[in-house]
Design an enzyme around this catalytic site. Sequence first.
Site, PDB file in Angstrom:
ATOM      1  CG  ASP A  19      -1.769  -1.237   1.367  1.00 42.32           C
ATOM      2  OD1 ASP A  19      -2.094  -1.839   0.334  1.00 42.32           O
ATOM      3  OD2 ASP A  19      -2.086  -1.631   2.512  1.00 42.32           O
ATOM      4  CD  GLU A 175      -9.122  -2.401  -1.761  1.00 42.69           C
ATOM      5  OE1 GLU A 175      -9.842  -2.637  -0.771  1.00 42.69           O
ATOM      6  OE2 GLU A 175      -8.263  -3.204  -2.176  1.00 42.69           O
TER       7      GLU A 175
HETATM    8  C1  6LW Z   1      -5.934  -1.952   2.015  1.00 46.08           C
HETATM    9  C2  6LW Z   1      -6.530  -2.018   0.677  1.00 46.08           C
HETATM   10  C3  6LW Z   1      -5.714  -3.054   0.115  1.00 46.08           C
HETATM   11  O1  6LW Z   1      -6.644  -1.245   2.940  1.00 46.08           O
HETATM   12  O2  6LW Z   1      -5.463  -3.961   1.073  1.00 46.08           O
HETATM   13  O3  6LW Z   1      -4.473  -3.808  -1.632  1.00 46.08           O
HETATM   14  C4  6LW Z   1      -5.881  -3.414   2.296  1.00 46.08           C
HETATM   15  N1  6LW Z   1      -5.249  -2.989  -1.046  1.00 46.08           N
HETATM   16  O4  6LW Z   1      -6.500  -0.861  -0.052  1.00 46.08           O
HETATM   17  C5  6LW Z   1      -4.913  -3.758   3.350  1.00 46.08           C
HETATM   18  O5  6LW Z   1      -3.614  -3.476   2.918  1.00 46.08           O
END
Ligand code: 6LW
Length: 500
Positions: A19, A175
């Site tokens: 991240d 996300e």
């Molecule tokens: C994070 C989300 C993700 O909050 O995994 O790969 C989650 N993306 O954006 C935890 O790292």
Amino acid sequence: MPETSATINNPVIPGFYPDPSVCRAGEDYYLACSSFEYFPGVPIFHSRDLVHWTQIGNALDRPSQLRLPPDTTSSGGLYAPTLRYHDGRFWLIVTNVSGDGNVLFTATDPAGPWSDPIRLPAVHGIDPDLAWDDEGNCWCTVAGVSQIRIDPRTGETFGESRHLWSGAPGAKAPEAPHLYHIGDYWYLLIAEGGTERCHGVSIARGRTPGGPFEPCPANPILTHRGTDHPIQNTGHGDLVQGPDGSWWMVFLGVRPHGGTPGWHVMGRETFLAPVTWVDDWPVVGEVSPAMAPPPWPLEKPAAVPVRDDFDLSELAPGWISPRSRPAQNHTTKERPGWLSLRARGESLDDPEVTFVGRRQQHLSCRTRVLVDPAEGRGGVAVRLDEEHHYEIEATPGQVQVLARIGPLRSVVASHPTAPGAVVLRIEVAATRQFTDARQGPDTVSLGVEDAQGTFVELAALDGRYLSTEVAGGFTGRVIGAYAAAGTVHFDWFDYEPLDD
Ligand code: 6LW
């Protein structure tokens, strides 16, 4: 893979550093990653060239900034920070999914100290982003994807949260939003498809920070889903400009190894890719494990010492512990030049075991540790979480290899040793030759060194059981020293990459 003048190594930050969020301040770049159940939290890196990164600290390194209660699950804790430089200060926003929710920190020096947390109780959703418009309004955008205006100095919110965009219709897990004002547009970059093999990055643009947003016709602009590319799960990106004004993306990816389905053991790592612009849309260039270097001069990578001699009063920033690290249990002051660990839990199964580890960063590597078990029981472990770990543990006159895989725990080997301190060794060897579709990613060998320094291997265990595909979650392997009874002293800890 050795770096040559013709190539740079990708991942640019190997090991469980997912991240990534990056910002630029003058000639300097800073990058932050998720750290989940580990303390200290949110590692901060510095670079001048976007390629060679050095960890300069952890943003959340005081208990007043980071509370991870004992019931914090593995892969709970801190998710997905955003790091930004604005108005002469650094701003970091992150979600503690096991406690405080969304929290914000600020610093004048990203190496620290960072402020105490500014709470954002009215901001709901993970993966918070920060962006400022020309009027000075601060917009916080979270997974979903929705947005609310905040005062980053107080955590106050203004108005209602507004839904902005959810990526491709029906796609899982929109996300990791990041919002940028570039040229005539506001760009909303997101991840979608989930952080596993279908992960990807998509983008939309609009004329204001709140949209409306028009999706890029070429979405996803980055994904390796359905390919046999050696770097998989690519997603969760953040954009930044290079020293020459060119554009780049940092993002997470994994390196699965072995037969089918492929196991990745180092968690999600930080990669770099070039970005160009066509019709005011970003186009992500080739992602390669050995990529062409950018056109600007590269820093000479700092030589990473193999050994930590524990000669300093504080631990180096790369050392992490599950959930908390009270000074009375983890100290280099009791016996100068040694790390002394005083046991809390009785084994690596305990969520609050006294453990000090570093990420495994290479597919093949060797760890050697000199341990004095005269006052206790402890050793060196490869930890994925409390239900998945292998360790070699010393008591006076004996060592044992222990393995925990899900509900199963076993003593794999026992071996007498001479009284006194002993060198424990763990070697990870990536699978090189493919002979069987079921072949694991690597072999983890555990043993001791005899008086001549020769490795006496006591067990060679399949590494798949310490992989994300088996254990689940978001983290990767951490290799470290621990105490399971009494006080155990460690004189030095070597970690060295072996040829992959
Ligand atoms: C994070 C989300 C993700 O909050 O995994 O790969 C989650 N993306 O954006 C935890 O790292």
